[in-house]
Design an enzyme around this catalytic site. Structure first.
Site, PDB file in Angstrom:
ATOM      1  N   LYS A  24      -1.315   0.086   0.595  1.00  0.00           N
ATOM      2  CA  LYS A  24      -0.052  -0.032   0.285  1.00  0.00           C
ATOM      3  C   LYS A  24       0.687   0.127   1.616  1.00  0.00           C
ATOM      4  CE  LYS A  24       0.855   2.153  -4.156  1.00  0.00           C
ATOM      5  NZ  LYS A  24       1.539   2.844  -5.351  1.00  0.00           N
ATOM      6  N   ASP A  70       7.870   1.400  -6.927  1.00  0.00           N
ATOM      7  CA  ASP A  70       7.285   2.419  -7.135  1.00  0.00           C
ATOM      8  C   ASP A  70       8.427   3.600  -7.514  1.00  0.00           C
ATOM      9  OD1 ASP A  70       4.548   1.711  -7.582  1.00  0.00           O
ATOM     10  OD2 ASP A  70       4.274   2.581  -5.221  1.00  0.00           O
TER      11      ASP A  70
END
Ligand code: ATR
Length: 491
Positions: free
Chosen positions: A291, A327
């Site tokens: 990420k 997210d």
């Protein structure tokens, strides 16, 4: 369009018959090296009774099969007698010289597949070897073991450059990578110019990375993928445990989109970006541990990526890669949709919230909560990490020990972001096992495998309102799906 070929690995023909009828697969490989000798005489009839295409294979131990390496003559004899059943294909290894078998195959109109297997590597001379094998067969097959992204790229390049086709414009190549890295080569067999991809019956795998027929046919629609389909992906390492392919592939199917969402195990992010361009990947999800590493490849990122320093969604827009963090919204939506929070006129504002953990997952959660003006306190095993995250995000730090002993003022919301409770070695852990709940707390564990952690079980027993990580995964996926396709994920 690539075919899905079911490897029949039972030791009796009747069991193979049962497996075939269960799967509705019309292309199969009969592995006669798996059969009991008492079954051998029934092979020709088995082939006659099968209405689809059948490959006849008798694999030796040295090539990953069960046939003894020192019984070549007997193998030739068995293959010769089996061929009388009228198979569509016979698989003969690269170095298997038998003029009798070649003649018998020709007289039966059975095409010859020349094959080789490498369970360790992708040989450097793979392409030239395949071209040489083509002199001796109608099709050539290689099943090899990629050790990382570089090997996966080699396989896609060989496949995408393969132009040798028969009169019906069908490729003469069967090429696949085994193991975790090879999974995309199996799903994207069409892009690999691979004539077929192999699968196993449920619970029976012929080779590392074999998926079952239902997964390839129903979830990935491997036998429907055409050149014009969009490719989406998820990258991570490991990645094959994630349930995102379920969410996205079902969604793509439900909106009638010609698209497939493929998991890539990635050990090298820059190389993955090269492959993503080659395959014209339209967008991809990013999971642990990539990420952060993807960010330097992006020309544009949203505020969430900037604030959290992590990106879970990459989109190909106007010739370049852009990053979004879904997210954050994925974490917030399930919480905000809870009755307890919904009835509050100012949403999450002012709720006393404890966040357990100070790693990557905690960053998104803390940022999300702070952005909604929650009153956040971070608790972590390593205090310095909690302090550093708290000072960056503008919230408080507490003592995990004190919280565990119940020496903290009660919280309205408790969010669990540590690895404790996750499937695997941490599964039996509960970071708040000694905590005594009031029963009025909202308790949120972002772990989604298992669906219910020990932490959640405890809180449920105490009467708390409990959320697991699955709704969060669905919600971050829902936001991604909209970005990938421009359409809402169907319910
Ligand atoms: P992620 O990206 O999933 O958040 P991470 O960045 O490695 O992964 O962070 C893991 C978090 O889980 C950290 O807060 C870690 O605590 P430390 O900072 O003290 O390492 C926490 N964690 C991991 N194992 C734990 C355990 N057994 N008990 C409590 N906390 C644990």
């Amino acid at each position: 369009m690539a075919r899905i070929c079911l490897s029949l690995l039972a030791n009796t023909l009747s069991e193979n018959q049962r497996i075939l009828s269960e799967s509705s697969c019309s292309f199969a490989e009969l592995r006669i090296d798996y059969l009991e000798p008492s079954e051998w005489s029934g092979i020709p009839q088995f082939a006659k009774d099968f209405s689809g295409d059948l490959i006849l294979t008798c694999r030796k131990v040295c090539d990953g099969g069960l046939w003894p390496d020192d019984q070549d003559a007997k193998r030739e004899e068995l293959l010769l007698s089996a061929l009388q059943g009228g198979f569509s294909f016979v698989d003969l290894e690269e170095n298997f010289e038998s003029s009798k078998l070649v003649a018998a195959a020709k007289s039966q109109n059975t095409k010859i597949i020349r094959s080789f297997h490498d369970f360790q590597t992708v040989p450097a001379d793979l392409e030239s070897r395949l071209r040489a094998m083509k002199q001796k067969g109608d099709l050539v097959k290689a099943a090899v073991m990629p050790q990382g992204m570089a090997d996966v790229i080699t396989l896609f390049e060989i496949g995408m450059n393969w132009t040798d086709r028969n009169a019906a414009d069908e490729s003469s190549l069967i090429l696949l990578g085994m193991g975790d890295y090879g999974v995309p080569t199996r799903i994207l067999a069409e892009r690999m110019n691979s004539y077929l991809t192999f699968c196993s019956a449920k619970g029976k795998s012929a080779a590392p990375g074999h998926m079952n027929y239902q997964t390839l046919h129903e979830l990935y629609r491997v036998d429907q993928i055409e050149k014009d389909w969009d490719i989406f992906a998820i990258i991570g390492n490991p990645v094959l445990h994630t349930r995102s392919p379920e969410i996205h592939n079902k969604g793509l199917q439900n909106i009638g989109r010609k698209g497939v969402y493929v998991p890539f195990t990635v050990d090298d992010v820059p190389l993955y970006f090269d492959l993503a361009r080659k395959l014209s990947i339209q967008g991809f999800s990013v999971t642990v541990p990539h990420k952060e590493a993807v960010i330097e490849h992006l020309v544009k990122v949203d505020d969430g990526v900037k604030a959290v320093g992590a990106c879970n969604t990459v989109l190909y827009r106007d010739g370049a890669w852009e990053g979004v963090n879904t997210d954050i919204i994925g974490f917030l939506r399930p919480l905000e949709n809870l009755g307890e929070i919904k009835k509050h006129p100012q949403g999450l504002k002012g709720f006393r919230t404890a966040v357990l953990g100070a790693g990557g997952a905690a960053r998104s959660a803390v940022y999300a909560l702070v952005s909604k003006k929650c009153d956040v306190t971070i608790f972590n095993r390593t205090l310095e990490k909690a302090e550093s995250l708290a000072s960056e995000m503008g919230c408080q730090v507490g003592s995990l020990k004190a919280l565990r002993k119940g020496n903290e003022k009660p919280f309205d919301i408790i969010v669990q972001t540590t690895s404790a409770g996750m499937e695997g070695p941490y599964e039996k852990m509960n970071p708040l096992d000694t905590y005594s709940y009031e029963g009025s707390e909202v308790v949120y564990d972002i772990i989604y495998i298992p669906e219910e952690t020990l932490f959640m079980k405890d809180a449920l027993q105490a009467g708390c309102s409990v959320l697991g990580g699955w709704p969060m995964l669905v919600e971050q996926g829902r936001a991604q799906f909209l970005l990938f396709t421009g359409e809402e994920l169907p319910a």
